[in-house]
Design an enzyme around this catalytic site. Structure first.
Site, PDB file in Angstrom:
ATOM      1  N   GLY A   1      -9.282  -9.485   0.115  1.00  0.00           N
ATOM      2  CA  GLY A   1      -8.117  -9.736   0.957  1.00  0.00           C
ATOM      3  C   GLY A   1      -7.406 -11.066   0.776  1.00  0.00           C
ATOM      4  O   GLY A   1      -6.220 -11.118   0.461  1.00  0.00           O
TER       5      GLY A   1
ATOM      6  N   ARG B   1       0.821  -1.216   0.000  1.00  0.00           N
ATOM      7  CA  ARG B   1       0.000   0.000   0.000  1.00  0.00           C
ATOM      8  C   ARG B   1       0.856   1.268   0.000  1.00  0.00           C
ATOM      9  O   ARG B   1       0.437   2.286  -0.543  1.00  0.00           O
ATOM     10  CB  ARG B   1      -0.963  -0.007   1.187  1.00  0.00           C
ATOM     11  CG  ARG B   1      -2.118  -0.956   0.938  1.00  0.00           C
ATOM     12  CD  ARG B   1      -3.168  -0.863   1.992  1.00  0.00           C
ATOM     13  NE  ARG B   1      -4.399  -1.483   1.537  1.00  0.00           N
ATOM     14  CZ  ARG B   1      -5.217  -2.179   2.322  1.00  0.00           C
ATOM     15  NH1 ARG B   1      -4.953  -2.339   3.594  1.00  0.00           N
ATOM     16  NH2 ARG B   1      -6.319  -2.692   1.822  1.00  0.00           N
TER      17      ARG B   1
ATOM     18  N   LYS C   1     -18.138 -17.832   2.984  1.00  0.00           N
ATOM     19  CA  LYS C   1     -19.606 -17.808   3.027  1.00  0.00           C
ATOM     20  C   LYS C   1     -20.237 -17.241   1.768  1.00  0.00           C
ATOM     21  O   LYS C   1     -19.841 -16.171   1.297  1.00  0.00           O
ATOM     22  CB  LYS C   1     -20.058 -16.933   4.194  1.00  0.00           C
ATOM     23  CG  LYS C   1     -19.762 -17.495   5.548  1.00  0.00           C
ATOM     24  CD  LYS C   1     -20.318 -16.551   6.565  1.00  0.00           C
ATOM     25  CE  LYS C   1     -20.000 -16.963   7.972  1.00  0.00           C
ATOM     26  NZ  LYS C   1     -20.252 -15.851   8.875  1.00  0.00           N
TER      27      LYS C   1
END
Ligand code: AMP
Length: 394
Positions: free
Chosen positions: A352, A36, A200
């Site tokens: 992520g 980043r 999920k």
């Protein structure tokens, strides 16, 4: 509506407030992954070539109760100083003074970095007073924090609104992210394949439904695949299943059918008799017997998925195919990265865990774009207008 870009502004000699996403992992004061920071450099350098009056701001992690020294941006400031070859002055206390007063005390070869924005409760509350303290007195507001653009926090939202639209713009990283992800949602070259994995289906339902509008194939892996298989009446043993989310799976199948999207599910698995890194990996083809749980896609599935990927012109990937953190169950996830590396077209990785997986695979440099924004990239792909981006439009 078009994005106002940093190149559209006349920055020479002006005072610039720059919101960055410098939220890097830090352990015992050491930065674990500088991505980043390096991604923020083009915008910082562009500004510094035109003006020395620069204030940079970012959050770091999720500090509780005003934060602790472990949440400080101090190591980031030190790294920036090294990379920019200038003194980066970290201002720890700017809640009571406006930041412009602090900037005015600096010399020409110093740049300012504000301490972790989330040390101040006004940041997450999108507090207008705090926003005034941040940006009053600046000529321009630049936002390059794509990873935070889905949060209506003070430095992203209220502060931007304090400057007129012609005095705020998107930095280079913001532009790069928006361009890459817009192509996925609006005009992907066909065949377009979406690979969804992770834990999920309920977490990713909106992204899945939106991408079904544009994709030709959807490959489903990871724990979420077991909810799909269960819905189809296939035994999945003790694999992780969201039993109360069958209605979501039904909606996905119905939408896929009406849009002629082919959904591909795993046909074999690597299973274990317990959820443990040390458990033996047991290959299973078809239905999973009682007492076993699927922790990775098997070799036949890897081959079938790779075939679809290699024939695609556009590929988007979010979520691992298995418990990739454990070497025994990481092959399926790595096989996706490997197949994507062969694609002669656009390959975009977002979210992520798939981002860390693609770095782990060694194929990161072969991808067209790896998004720096986890939650933000998913919300963007849901088709939402993100608060931080809305304020950067012309
Ligand atoms: P997500 O944040 O939704 O992308 O989920 C990522 C997590 O899902 C990772 O920590 C994986 O270890 C986990 N995961 C992937 N496949 C499985 C599986 N078959 N069973 C349990 N966890 C899984």
């Amino acid at each position: 509506m078009q994005l106002r870009k940093i190149e559209d502004l006349e920055l020479t000699g002006k005072k610039v407030f720059l919101r960055l996403d410098l939220n890097v992992p830090i352990k015992n004061g050491k930065i674990q992954d500088e991505t980043r920071i390096s991604e923020a450099l083009p915008t910082i350098k562009y500004i510094l070539e035109r003006t020395s009056r620069l204030t940079m701001a970012s959050h770091l992690g999720r500090p509780q109760n005003g934060g602790s020294p472990a949440d400080s941006l101090e190591p980031v400031g030190a790294k920036l100083s090294e990379l920019l070859e200038r003194e980066v002055v970290l201002f720890p206390d700017y809640a009571t003074e406006s930041t412009i007063q602090l900037l005015n005390t600096l010399s020409k070869n110093q740049v300012m970095l504000l301490e972790n924005l989330r040390f101040n409760p006004g940041e997450e509350a999108n507090n207008v007073e705090f926003a005034h303290a941040l940006v009053d007195g600046y000529d321009f507001y630049i936002n390059d924090a794509f990873g935070t653009s889905h949060r209506a926090h003070a430095s992203v939202s209220a502060a931007a609104e304090l400057l007129s639209a012609d005095r705020r713009a998107a930095g280079y990283l913001m532009q790069k992210e928006i361009t890459a992800l817009s192509e996925i949602v609006s005009r992907p070259a066909a065949p377009f394949t979406v690979i969804m994995g992770g834990s999920k289906v309920s977490d990713k339902i909106s992204v899945i439904l939106n991408l079904l509008n544009t994709c030709n194939h959807m490959l489903i892996g990871g724990a979420m695949a077991y909810t799909f298989l269960k819905f189809k009446g296939i035994d999945v043993g003790s694999s992780r299943v969201e039993a109360d989310k069958m209605d979501l799976v039904e909606t996905i199948f119905r939408n896929a059918e009406s849009r002629k999207v082919q959904i591909h599910l795993p046909v074999d698995h690597l299973c274990a008799n317990e959820f443990a890194e040390t458990a033996a990996a047991i290959p299973v083809s078809g239905a999973i017997p009682a007492g076993l749980m699927g922790l990775d896609i098997g070799p036949e599935t890897q081959k079938a998925f790779a075939r679809v990927i290699r024939e695609s012109k556009t590929v988007f990937w979010n979520g691992p195919m298995g418990v990739f953190e454990w070497p025994k169950f990481s092959k399926g996830t790595m096989s996706i990265a490997e197949a994507m590396a062969d694609v002669r077209g656009k390959t975009v990785v977002g979210g992520g865990d798939s981002v860390s997986a693609v770095h782990q695979s060694g194929f990161a440099s072969k991808m067209t774009h790896i998004s720096t924004g986890g939650g933000a990239s998913l919300e963007f792909l849901e088709g939402k207008v993100l608060p931080g981006i809305k304020l950067l439009m012309k």
